[in-house]
Motif scaffolding. Structure first.
Motif, PDB file in Angstrom:
ATOM      1  N   SER A  87     110.094  34.993  -9.905  1.00 27.45           N
ATOM      2  CA  SER A  87     109.504  36.314  -9.696  1.00 27.45           C
ATOM      3  C   SER A  87     109.531  36.647  -8.215  1.00 27.45           C
ATOM      4  O   SER A  87     109.503  35.768  -7.352  1.00 27.45           O
ATOM      5  CB  SER A  87     108.050  36.350 -10.182  1.00 27.45           C
ATOM      6  OG  SER A  87     107.947  35.973 -11.534  1.00 27.45           O
ATOM      7  N   ASP A 103      97.143  44.217  -4.889  1.00 23.70           N
ATOM      8  CA  ASP A 103      96.133  43.402  -5.579  1.00 23.70           C
ATOM      9  C   ASP A 103      96.346  43.427  -7.092  1.00 23.70           C
ATOM     10  O   ASP A 103      96.260  42.383  -7.757  1.00 23.70           O
ATOM     11  CB  ASP A 103      94.731  43.910  -5.254  1.00 23.70           C
ATOM     12  CG  ASP A 103      94.242  43.451  -3.893  1.00 23.70           C
ATOM     13  OD1 ASP A 103      94.872  42.541  -3.318  1.00 23.70           O
ATOM     14  OD2 ASP A 103      93.233  43.999  -3.409  1.00 23.70           O
ATOM     15  N   LYS A 104      96.600  44.611  -7.634  1.00 27.02           N
ATOM     16  CA  LYS A 104      96.792  44.722  -9.078  1.00 27.02           C
ATOM     17  C   LYS A 104      98.065  43.993  -9.517  1.00 27.02           C
ATOM     18  O   LYS A 104      98.064  43.240 -10.493  1.00 27.02           O
ATOM     19  CB  LYS A 104      96.861  46.178  -9.511  1.00 27.02           C
ATOM     20  CG  LYS A 104      96.972  46.352 -11.023  1.00 27.02           C
ATOM     21  CD  LYS A 104      97.043  47.787 -11.437  1.00 27.02           C
ATOM     22  CE  LYS A 104      97.016  47.915 -12.966  1.00 27.02           C
ATOM     23  NZ  LYS A 104      98.015  47.056 -13.633  1.00 27.02           N
ATOM     24  N   ALA A 105      99.169  44.236  -8.791  1.00 27.38           N
ATOM     25  CA  ALA A 105     100.433  43.596  -9.152  1.00 27.38           C
ATOM     26  C   ALA A 105     100.330  42.082  -9.038  1.00 27.38           C
ATOM     27  O   ALA A 105     100.831  41.337  -9.899  1.00 27.38           O
ATOM     28  CB  ALA A 105     101.561  44.125  -8.269  1.00 27.38           C
ATOM     29  N   SER A 107      97.560  40.193  -9.212  1.00 25.06           N
ATOM     30  CA  SER A 107      96.664  39.668 -10.243  1.00 25.06           C
ATOM     31  C   SER A 107      97.368  39.577 -11.591  1.00 25.06           C
ATOM     32  O   SER A 107      97.234  38.585 -12.316  1.00 25.06           O
ATOM     33  CB  SER A 107      95.416  40.549 -10.359  1.00 25.06           C
ATOM     34  OG  SER A 107      94.665  40.529  -9.170  1.00 25.06           O
ATOM     35  N   ASP A 108      98.134  40.618 -11.925  1.00 21.30           N
ATOM     36  CA  ASP A 108      98.887  40.609 -13.186  1.00 21.30           C
ATOM     37  C   ASP A 108      99.907  39.470 -13.191  1.00 21.30           C
ATOM     38  O   ASP A 108     100.084  38.780 -14.206  1.00 21.30           O
ATOM     39  CB  ASP A 108      99.592  41.949 -13.394  1.00 21.30           C
ATOM     40  CG  ASP A 108      98.617  43.082 -13.677  1.00 21.30           C
ATOM     41  OD1 ASP A 108      97.452  42.792 -14.005  1.00 21.30           O
ATOM     42  OD2 ASP A 108      99.028  44.255 -13.550  1.00 21.30           O
ATOM     43  N   LEU A 109     100.577  39.290 -12.053  1.00 26.29           N
ATOM     44  CA  LEU A 109     101.580  38.235 -11.965  1.00 26.29           C
ATOM     45  C   LEU A 109     100.925  36.858 -12.063  1.00 26.29           C
ATOM     46  O   LEU A 109     101.470  35.950 -12.720  1.00 26.29           O
ATOM     47  CB  LEU A 109     102.357  38.363 -10.654  1.00 26.29           C
ATOM     48  CG  LEU A 109     103.539  37.404 -10.462  1.00 26.29           C
ATOM     49  CD1 LEU A 109     104.554  37.547 -11.590  1.00 26.29           C
ATOM     50  CD2 LEU A 109     104.212  37.670  -9.115  1.00 26.29           C
ATOM     51  N   ASN A 111      98.295  36.061 -13.711  1.00 28.37           N
ATOM     52  CA  ASN A 111      97.979  35.825 -15.121  1.00 28.37           C
ATOM     53  C   ASN A 111      99.199  35.351 -15.889  1.00 28.37           C
ATOM     54  O   ASN A 111      99.104  34.471 -16.762  1.00 28.37           O
ATOM     55  CB  ASN A 111      97.424  37.102 -15.756  1.00 28.37           C
ATOM     56  CG  ASN A 111      96.027  37.437 -15.262  1.00 28.37           C
ATOM     57  OD1 ASN A 111      95.264  36.553 -14.883  1.00 28.37           O
ATOM     58  ND2 ASN A 111      95.690  38.718 -15.253  1.00 28.37           N
ATOM     59  N   THR A 112     100.351  35.919 -15.572  1.00 26.83           N
ATOM     60  CA  THR A 112     101.593  35.523 -16.243  1.00 26.83           C
ATOM     61  C   THR A 112     102.010  34.109 -15.872  1.00 26.83           C
ATOM     62  O   THR A 112     102.411  33.311 -16.724  1.00 26.83           O
ATOM     63  CB  THR A 112     102.732  36.501 -15.880  1.00 26.83           C
ATOM     64  OG1 THR A 112     102.377  37.815 -16.312  1.00 26.83           O
ATOM     65  CG2 THR A 112     104.043  36.089 -16.539  1.00 26.83           C
ATOM     66  N   SER A 114     100.200  31.639 -14.669  1.00 24.14           N
ATOM     67  CA  SER A 114      99.195  30.585 -14.819  1.00 24.14           C
ATOM     68  C   SER A 114      99.566  29.582 -15.913  1.00 24.14           C
ATOM     69  O   SER A 114      99.005  28.480 -15.960  1.00 24.14           O
ATOM     70  CB  SER A 114      97.821  31.189 -15.115  1.00 24.14           C
ATOM     71  OG  SER A 114      97.850  31.935 -16.326  1.00 24.14           O
TER      72      SER A 114
END
Length: 243
Positions: A87, A103-105, A107-109, A111-112, A114
Motif C-alpha cells: 500500500s 487521519d481518515k485515510a 485509520s482506514d488503512l 484497519n485493513t 491489522s
C-alpha cells in the motif's frame, strides 16, 4: 537450479552447472567448496506481510517510489499464495483540512493492515539539512518542515495499531540522525509507538538507489528467513560491502 528442476522434474537428471544450447558443457557436475552462510540456522518463514510506503505528497517518482517498488517486487516473489499487501499513502499535514483527510485515510488503512502479522513501513520525505526537521506538507503550496517529534506523533498516531511491532525504514537524509534534538525525537517516538525496529541512514545526501541491495538483504534475512533484526543488520552490511 529452479529452472533445471522444472525442466527435469518428470525425468530427473543431475544439475551440471553450465549448459550450452541445452546440453551440459561439463562431463561431470562441478564441485563447489564451502557452504551456505545461513544453512545451519535460517528458515523460510514468511508470515502474512504488509509493506506500506508513506510519502510526502507530490514527491517525484525517483524519490523513494521506484526504490520501494523494487523492494516490494523482491518480497512479493516469496508469497505466491497471497498473504502479502503493498500500500501507498501520501501525506500533507500542512493544513487542518489536509490533516483530517490523512487521519481518515490512515485509520482506514490501519484497519485493513491489522490482519498482517508483519508490517514494514517506509517513510519518504525531505529533511532540513541544518535543523534536522522533516518536511510535513504544504501551506499555500509552499513546503513546510516541523520538528521530528511532533511530526512523527501526528503521522503515526492513526497507524498506531500496526506500528507496534513493525519495522520502520526512514528514507530521509542524515541530518535527522546527526542533529541531537531530531535523533532524540526519533527515540521518543520509538518508545511511545514500540515498533520492532527503526532504521535511519546518516548520509548527508542519501542516495536512495544505493540502499536497495542492503535493504534487500535485510528484508530477506528478517521477513523471509526469520533472523532477529540485530543480527540481520550486520549480515546485510557484510553482504552490501561484499557486493
Amino acid at each position: 537450479m529452479t529452472c533445471h528442476w522444472q525442466k527435469t522434474k518428470n525425468d530427473p537428471k543431475p544439475y551440471m552447472g553450465f549448459y550450452s544450447k541445452g546440453e551440459p558443457a561439463l562431463s561431470t557436475p562441478p564441485i563447489v567448496p564451502g557452504g551456505f552462510h545461513h544453512a545451519m540456522t535460517s528458515q523460510v518463514a514468511p508470515h502474512p506481510t504488509a509493506l506500506l510506503h508513506l510519502h510526502l505528497e507530490g514527491l517525484a517518482q525517483d524519490i523513494g517510489h521506484s526504490q520501494v517498488a523494487m523492494l516490494c517486487s523482491f518480497l512479493q516473489a516469496y508469497f505466491p499464495q497471497g498473504d502479502y499487501n503493498f500500500s501507498q499513502l501520501s501525506f500533507n499535514l500542512g493544513t487542518p483540512e489536509s490533516m483530517d483527510a490523512y487521519d481518515k485515510a490512515a485509520s482506514d488503512l490501519a484497519n485493513t493492515l491489522s490482519a498482517y502479522s508483519r508490517v514494514v513501513l517506509f517513510l519518504t520525505t525531505h529533511s532540513d539539512e541544518d535543523r534536522g526537521d522533516l518536511f510535513t506538507g504544504y501551506i499555500n503550496k509552499k513546503p513546510v518542515a516541523y520538528k521530528v517529534l511532533p511530526f512523527l506523533q501526528l503521522l503515526l498516531k492513526p497507524l498506531s495499531k500496526i506500528i507496534n511491532g513493525a519495522d520502520i525504514i526512514f528514507y530521509v537524509c542524515g541530518s535527522v540522525v546527526t542533529n541531537p534534538q531530531s535523533c532524540n525525537g526519533v527515540k521518543e517516538v520509538a518508545q511511545h509507538f514500540t515498533p520492532r525496529s527503526m532504521l535511519l541512514f546518516d548520509a548527508q545526501h542519501l542516495q536512495l538507489a544505493s540502499t536497495v541491495p542492503y535493504l534487500q538483504s535485510l528484508l530477506d534475512n528478517t521477513i523471509i528467513q526469520g533472523f532477529p533484526i540485530s543480527s540481520a543488520a550486520k549480515v546485510a552490511l557484510n553482504d552490501w560491502y561484499a557486493g
